[in-house]
Design a protein around this motif. Structure first.
Motif, mmCIF file in Angstrom:
data_model
loop_
_atom_site.group_PDB
_atom_site.id
_atom_site.type_symbol
_atom_site.label_atom_id
_atom_site.label_comp_id
_atom_site.label_asym_id
_atom_site.label_seq_id
_atom_site.Cartn_x
_atom_site.Cartn_y
_atom_site.Cartn_z
ATOM 1 N N CYS A 1 3.224 -4.042 -1.268
ATOM 2 C CA CYS A 1 2.109 -4.534 -2.066
ATOM 3 C C CYS A 1 1.023 -3.479 -2.228
ATOM 4 N N CYS A 2 0.697 -2.781 -1.154
ATOM 5 C CA CYS A 2 -0.380 -1.790 -1.226
ATOM 6 C C CYS A 2 0.019 -0.594 -2.082
ATOM 7 N N ILE A 3 1.279 -0.171 -1.991
ATOM 8 C CA ILE A 3 1.726 0.955 -2.815
ATOM 9 C C ILE A 3 1.710 0.563 -4.294
ATOM 10 N N LEU A 4 2.170 -0.648 -4.596
ATOM 11 C CA LEU A 4 2.122 -1.109 -5.985
ATOM 12 C C LEU A 4 0.682 -1.382 -6.426
ATOM 13 N N ASP A 5 -0.213 -1.547 -5.452
ATOM 14 C CA ASP A 5 -1.642 -1.706 -5.732
ATOM 15 C C ASP A 5 -2.345 -0.348 -5.777
ATOM 16 N N GLU A 6 -1.532 0.725 -5.833
ATOM 17 C CA GLU A 6 -1.991 2.104 -6.015
ATOM 18 C C GLU A 6 -2.617 2.726 -4.774
ATOM 19 N N PHE A 7 -2.201 2.261 -3.590
ATOM 20 C CA PHE A 7 -2.534 2.944 -2.342
ATOM 21 C C PHE A 7 -1.281 3.679 -1.868
ATOM 22 N N ASP A 8 -1.402 4.974 -1.635
ATOM 23 C CA ASP A 8 -0.251 5.785 -1.244
ATOM 24 C C ASP A 8 -0.061 5.724 0.271
ATOM 25 N N MET A 9 0.571 4.658 0.713
ATOM 26 C CA MET A 9 0.805 4.454 2.145
ATOM 27 C C MET A 9 1.993 5.296 2.607
ATOM 28 N N THR A 10 1.888 5.845 3.803
ATOM 29 C CA THR A 10 3.029 6.493 4.450
ATOM 30 C C THR A 10 3.721 5.451 5.323
ATOM 31 N N ILE A 11 5.010 5.268 5.111
ATOM 32 C CA ILE A 11 5.782 4.267 5.853
ATOM 33 C C ILE A 11 6.410 4.940 7.072
ATOM 34 N N ILE A 12 6.148 4.390 8.243
ATOM 35 C CA ILE A 12 6.632 4.954 9.504
ATOM 36 C C ILE A 12 7.583 3.961 10.164
ATOM 37 N N ASN A 13 8.789 4.421 10.471
ATOM 38 C CA ASN A 13 9.783 3.550 11.100
ATOM 39 C C ASN A 13 10.056 3.905 12.556
ATOM 40 N N ASP A 14 9.418 4.950 13.048
ATOM 41 C CA ASP A 14 9.612 5.342 14.445
ATOM 42 C C ASP A 14 8.393 6.135 14.891
ATOM 43 N N MET A 15 7.619 5.609 15.824
ATOM 44 C CA MET A 15 6.493 6.361 16.374
ATOM 45 C C MET A 15 6.057 5.752 17.696
ATOM 46 N N ALA A 16 5.494 6.586 18.537
ATOM 47 C CA ALA A 16 4.855 6.109 19.761
ATOM 48 C C ALA A 16 3.392 5.802 19.433
ATOM 49 N N VAL A 17 2.828 4.846 20.140
ATOM 50 C CA VAL A 17 1.430 4.465 19.896
ATOM 51 C C VAL A 17 0.595 4.821 21.119
ATOM 52 N N ASP A 18 -0.570 5.412 20.871
ATOM 53 C CA ASP A 18 -1.383 5.901 21.978
ATOM 54 C C ASP A 18 -2.533 4.963 22.299
ATOM 55 N N ARG B 1 -13.122 3.652 0.288
ATOM 56 C CA ARG B 1 -11.656 3.601 0.149
ATOM 57 C C ARG B 1 -11.057 2.736 1.251
ATOM 58 N N CYS B 2 -11.601 2.824 2.441
ATOM 59 C CA CYS B 2 -11.117 1.984 3.539
ATOM 60 C C CYS B 2 -11.372 0.512 3.242
ATOM 61 N N TRP B 3 -12.561 0.225 2.740
ATOM 62 C CA TRP B 3 -12.885 -1.164 2.366
ATOM 63 C C TRP B 3 -11.888 -1.686 1.339
ATOM 64 N N LEU B 4 -11.622 -0.895 0.299
ATOM 65 C CA LEU B 4 -10.703 -1.313 -0.750
ATOM 66 C C LEU B 4 -9.295 -1.521 -0.200
ATOM 67 N N LEU B 5 -8.886 -0.695 0.771
ATOM 68 C CA LEU B 5 -7.585 -0.908 1.402
ATOM 69 C C LEU B 5 -7.571 -2.242 2.141
ATOM 70 N N GLY B 6 -8.672 -2.576 2.816
ATOM 71 C CA GLY B 6 -8.755 -3.877 3.467
ATOM 72 C C GLY B 6 -8.569 -5.010 2.479
ATOM 73 N N GLU B 7 -9.197 -4.892 1.317
ATOM 74 C CA GLU B 7 -9.026 -5.919 0.288
ATOM 75 C C GLU B 7 -7.563 -6.012 -0.157
ATOM 76 N N ALA B 8 -6.911 -4.855 -0.304
ATOM 77 C CA ALA B 8 -5.511 -4.843 -0.716
ATOM 78 C C ALA B 8 -4.615 -5.471 0.355
ATOM 79 N N ILE B 9 -4.912 -5.198 1.607
ATOM 80 C CA ILE B 9 -4.143 -5.806 2.697
ATOM 81 C C ILE B 9 -4.308 -7.319 2.676
ATOM 82 N N ALA B 10 -5.531 -7.787 2.445
ATOM 83 C CA ALA B 10 -5.761 -9.230 2.384
ATOM 84 C C ALA B 10 -4.949 -9.868 1.264
#
Length: 279
Positions: free
Chosen positions: A107-124, A162-171
């Motif tokens: 949804c976010c990519i089609l909403d024109e946010f260029d998200m990087t998709i990660i399928n394997d990562m450690a979280v700190d 831009r962060c705010w707008l991403l939040g709106e897109a996530i919602a």
């Protein structure tokens, strides 16, 4: 359908995780800091979120100077705790919600946010410390987690707007997901702090307090804060606060403050925490 019911923001100071892991939370230096999270622990137990979209920044654990995504969403089923130089934290693996994560990414990519998709990562600690603050030391985390990593380490970070707008897109993305889910969104990092240079140890309580106030009283004003103001007023690491604006952008204009906590110092850092009910 899925719904975002609340937003939570908190600092993710690594020393907080160490204090929890080593059983030091009731020691005089730490007691008042951790006391501010007791309300939220009770509240989270009552709310029982199904999924948390957890906005944080990686600290050279999953990414380095070879790969610097501005916005990276974790779409995996499971994430292990990163070894940040002293061994992985003794916390449960983070269980993802791949279906919702992929839906948000699409949804976010089609909403024109260029998200990087990660399928394997450690979280700190940027991700695991907030979980420990809200949930303690369970055998497994009580909610599924969708990691959303934001570059606030290497210039240029994204703007607050831009962060705010991403939040709106996530919602919008969450609202279009057909499964009945109670979703929370967390923004982490901050508040004012600087880890190096002549201003190392900088803490600006008036600026931090005003930022907390404006999250409910005048959130639109936060969108326009330029990078240089974060640097000048909140220190070189204060830019992490743009991640709180992803959380705030995902909530409605009538979001209501339920709880607030502010404490200094915690390892030369101002600890801030707020809970907002979606409007």
């Amino acid at each position: 359908m899925a719904r975002i019911t609340a937003g939570v923001a908190t600092s993710h100071v690594p020393a907080l995780g160490a204090a929890i892991d080593l059983g030091k939370t009731r020691e005089p230096y730490w007691a008042d800091c951790f006391a501010g999270y007791e309300w939220t622990r009770r509240w989270e137990s009552e709310q029982a979120p199904d999924v948390i979209v957890l906005v944080y920044n990686d600290h050279a654990s999953a990414f380095d100077m070879n790969v610097i995504p501005t916005f990276a969403i974790g779409c995996a089923e499971r994430y292990v705790s990163a070894d940040e130089g002293w061994g992985p934290r003794p916390v449960p693996d983070v269980i993802g919600h791949a279906d919702l994560a992929w839906h948000i990414a699409q949804c976010c990519i089609l909403d024109e946010f260029d998200m990087t998709i990660i399928n394997d990562m450690a979280v700190d600690h940027g991700l695991t410390v907030p979980l420990s603050l809200m949930f303690g030391q369970p055998a497994q985390w009580p909610a599924r987690i969708i990691p959303l990593a934001v570059n606030v380490v290497t210039y240029p970070p994204p703007s607050g707007n831009r962060c705010w707008l991403l939040g709106e897109a996530i919602a919008r993305a969450v609202a279009s997901f057909p499964e009945d889910l109670n979703v929370q969104i967390w923004g982490t990092g901050g508040m004012s702090h600087q880890l190096q240079g002549s201003r190392a140890g900088l803490i600006n309580k008036p600026w931090d307090t005003a930022f907390l106030d404006r999250l409910t009283a005048d959130p639109e004003a936060l969108r326009g804060i330029p990078h240089i103001e974060y640097l000048r007023e909140a220190g070189s690491e204060g830019i992490e606060l743009v991640m709180w604006l992803i959380m705030r952008g995902a909530l409605g204009p009538g979001a209501r403050e339920l709880h607030r906590h502010y404490h200094v110092p915690a390892s030369n850092t101002a600890v801030g925490h707020i809970v907002l009910e979606n409007g």
